[in-house]
Design a protein around this motif. Structure first.
Motif: not given
Length: 234
Positions: A190, A194, A197-202, A205
Motif C-alpha cells: 500500500d 499510494n 498513484y496517490g491516496d486514491d489508488f485503486s 483501476k
C-alpha cells in the motif's frame, strides 16, 4: 500573557512545519523506491527475454492472467526457511498489459534446505482470481528446488484447487541448496502504491488500464506485449 501566547503560536507553527517536512521527505523516499523498482523490473524483463533458463515461464506469458517481477529479494534457512521480496504485478488482456501494482511476497519453507542467497525472479499467474488473491492476501502451497554456489537458478511451482496456479523462475546469488514444500503469500504494498498513484489508488483501476501509451511503465509494458505475442505465434 501576550508574549506567552505569541511564543506558543510560533512553537505550534514550527512543529507543523517540522511534521510537514518529515511527511514530504517520507513521501519522496517512497516515490524514489517505487521508481527504482520499476527501473530494475525493466532490466529483469530485458534479461527475461534473452536468457534460456526463463523459457518455461516465457512460453506461457501469452496465456497467463498476470506476470510478477521481483527485482530483488532474499532467501535463507536451515530445514526451516523464509523467502521474501518486493516487486510489481501486471495483468494481461490479449497481448496488452496493465499498469503495474506494487506487491510484497513472503514464503515459508520446510524441507532439506540450507544456506542464504539473494534472488530476483519473474513468474506467471495462471488462475483467474488474481485481484481477489491480492486483496485477500491468500496463502498458496507450492514447491521449490534449487542449488546455488555463487550464481544459480531456482524454480517455484504453486498449486491451487484446479492445478498449477503460478510458476516462477529466479536467478540467485549466494550459497544455498535444497528442495522444500512452500507456503506462498503475495499482498499489495500500500505504501508504494499510494506513493506512486496517490491516496486514491485503486487496484481495479490500475490493473484494467491496458493502454500502453498512458500510465506507468509504458516501455516495460510494450516489451511484454512483444514477448506475449511471440509466445503464442512464434
Amino acid at each position: 500573557m501576550f508574549l506567552k501566547s505569541k511564543r506558543w503560536i510560533w512553537s505550534c507553527f514550527a512543529s507543523l512545519l517540522l511534521i510537514s517536512s518529515h511527511a514530504y521527505s517520507g513521501d519522496r523516499e517512497m516515490i524514489e523506491q517505487a521508481n527504482a523498482i520499476l527501473v530494475k523490473a525493466a532490466q529483469n524483463i530485458d534479461e527475461f527475454d534473452s536468457v534460456s533458463h526463463w523459457e518455461s515461464v516465457k512460453n506461457v506469458t501469452g496465456v497467463a492472467k498476470a506476470i510478477v517481477i521481483f527485482p530483488s529479494g532474499g532467501q535463507a534457512g536451515f530445514l526451516l526457511g523464509v523467502q521474501w521480496g518486493k516487486g510489481i504485478l501486471l495483468t494481461r488482456d490479449a497481448h496488452h498489459w496493465s499498469e503495474p501494482v506494487f506487491v510484497t511476497f513472503r514464503s515459508a519453507m520446510f524441507g532439506l534446505l540450507a544456506g542464504a542467497q539473494k534472488i530476483n525472479g519473474v513468474g506467471v499467474i495462471l488462475s483467474d482470481d488474481v485481484v481477489e488473491q491480492l486483496q485477500s492476501g491468500s496463502t498458496k502451497i507450492g514447491g521449490t528446488a534449487d542449488v546455488t554456489i555463487g550464481n544459480g537458478v531456482s524454480g517455484k511451482v504453486v498449486g491451487g484447487t484446479s492445478g498449477i496456479s503460478a510458476m516462477m523462475v529466479s536467478q540467485n546469488k549466494g550459497l544455498y541448496f535444497g528442495g522444500s514444500i512452500d507456503t506462498f503469500n503475495m499482498t499489495l504494498d500500500d505504501k508504494l502504491n499510494n506513493a506512486l498513484y496517490g491516496d486514491d489508488f485503486s487496484v481495479d483501476k490500475v490493473l484494467t488500464n491496458y493502454d500502453h501509451q498512458s500510465g506507468q511503465a509504458q516501455n516495460l509494458r510494450r516489451r511484454l506485449e512483444g514477448i506475449a505475442y511471440r509466445a503464442v505465434y512464434r
